[in-house]
Write an enzyme that holds these catalytic residues in place. Structure first.
Site, short mmCIF file in Angstrom:
data_model
loop_
_atom_site.label_atom_id
_atom_site.label_comp_id
_atom_site.label_asym_id
_atom_site.label_seq_id
_atom_site.Cartn_x
_atom_site.Cartn_y
_atom_site.Cartn_z
CG ASN A 48 -1.67 1.29 1.39
OD1 ASN A 48 -1.83 2.04 0.42
ND2 ASN A 48 -2.17 1.57 2.59
CE LYS A 96 0.64 3.78 4.97
NZ LYS A 96 -0.01 3.80 6.24
CG HIS A 115 -5.95 1.82 4.79
ND1 HIS A 115 -5.55 2.81 5.66
CD2 HIS A 115 -4.91 0.96 4.68
CE1 HIS A 115 -4.31 2.55 6.05
NE2 HIS A 115 -3.90 1.44 5.47
CD GLU A 154 -3.16 5.59 6.40
OE1 GLU A 154 -3.15 5.69 5.17
OE2 GLU A 154 -2.21 5.13 7.05
CD GLU A 175 -3.65 -2.55 7.25
OE1 GLU A 175 -2.50 -2.75 6.84
OE2 GLU A 175 -4.30 -1.53 6.96
N GLY A 230 2.02 2.47 10.64
CA GLY A 230 2.92 3.62 10.47
C GLY A 230 3.55 4.10 11.76
CB SER A 269 4.96 -1.42 12.00
OG SER A 269 4.47 -0.11 12.18
#
Ligand code: PEP
Length: 251
Positions: free
Chosen positions: A9, A11, A96, A98, A168, A174, A213
């Site tokens: 990904n 991003k 996701h 985010e 996740e 991150g 991560s």
């Protein structure tokens, strides 16, 4: 036997010049080594054409990071599932964390996107996961089940035979903090058990990726867990050597 999948990904990162180096390195390595796992990279929409040009004919697939719940039409700024398949995408991320946190995507909105992706023949990678506060409150299972149930209610359990789930934990994305293999395995087993309640065969074949991560140094021990079927890789997917080492760990 579930074939492992490693999904990158990117991003909102990338520029033509850097992407070319990264994609070419991935394409050359995957073609030479013929990994026994599947690999896909979810790149920003403006770079899908570049990914297609470089990766076509190689074992590496490409996909989007989000998809509209709507079909083509008057939805300025949206990207339809049909547009992604037009560019030969195979996968697309949906839900996701985010997008859930920063763009207010609800469980129902994510379920609608999942249905749109599936309807166009894309493999949706449904992202689920709890925040740190939710983990500390002891409601990880409840949160992940609620996110999954919205999709099951909308599309039915059979839909999961053509999809992938990515667990996740939000606190691990991150941040450099990875769930331990045992922590991740516990939630992966819970997800599989929830699906098995509706259909044991679908649950047995469902690939559940871990994301948060993941790097070359911790990938192998995560992928060795019985219910972890690969990874969704953010930051490390932007570094060719790291991403390639993670693919090798899954292979
Ligand atoms: C992600 O963006 O899905 C992700 C897992 O990011 P990172 O690997 O950087 O934690």
């Amino acid at each position: 036997m579930r074939t492992k999948l490693v999904a990158g990904n990117w991003k909102m990162n990338g520029r033509l010049h850097d992407n070319a180096a990264l994609l070419t390195s991935l394409q050359l390595t995957a073609t030479k080594l013929k990994w026994g796992c599947q690999v896909t990279v979810c790149v920003p929409c403006p770079y899908l054409t570049q990914a297609r040009a470089i990766l076509s004919g190689s074992p590496v697939m490409w996909g989007g990071q989000d998809v509209s719940e709507h079909g083509d039409g008057a939805y300025t700024g949206e990207v339809s599932a049909g547009m992604l398949t037009d560019l030969h995408c195979t996968h697309v991320l949906v839900g996701h964390s985010e997008r859930r946190a920063l763009f207010g995507e609800s469980d129902q909105g994510v379920a609608a996107k999942f249905a749109a992706a599936l309807g166009a023949g894309l493999v949706p990678i449904l992202c689920v996961g709890e925040t740190l506060a939710e983990r500390e409150a002891g409601i990880t299972g409840e949160v992940v089940t609620r996110q999954l149930d919205a999709v099951l209610a909308r599309s039915g359990v059979a839909a999961l035979a053509k999809a992938v789930v990515a667990y996740e934990p939000v606190w691990a994305i991150g941040t450099g903090k990875t769930a331990s293999p045992q922590q991740a395995q516990e939630v992966h087993a819970l997800i599989r058990a929830r699906v098995a309640r509706d259909d044991a065969a679908v649950a047995g074949g469902l690939r559940i990726l871990y994301g948060g991560s993941v790097k070359a140094a911790n990938a192998a021990e995560l992928f060795a867990m019985p219910d972890i079927d690969g990874g969704l890789i953010g930051g490390a997917s932007l570094v060719a050597a790291e991403f390639i080492a993670i693919c090798a760990a899954a292979a």
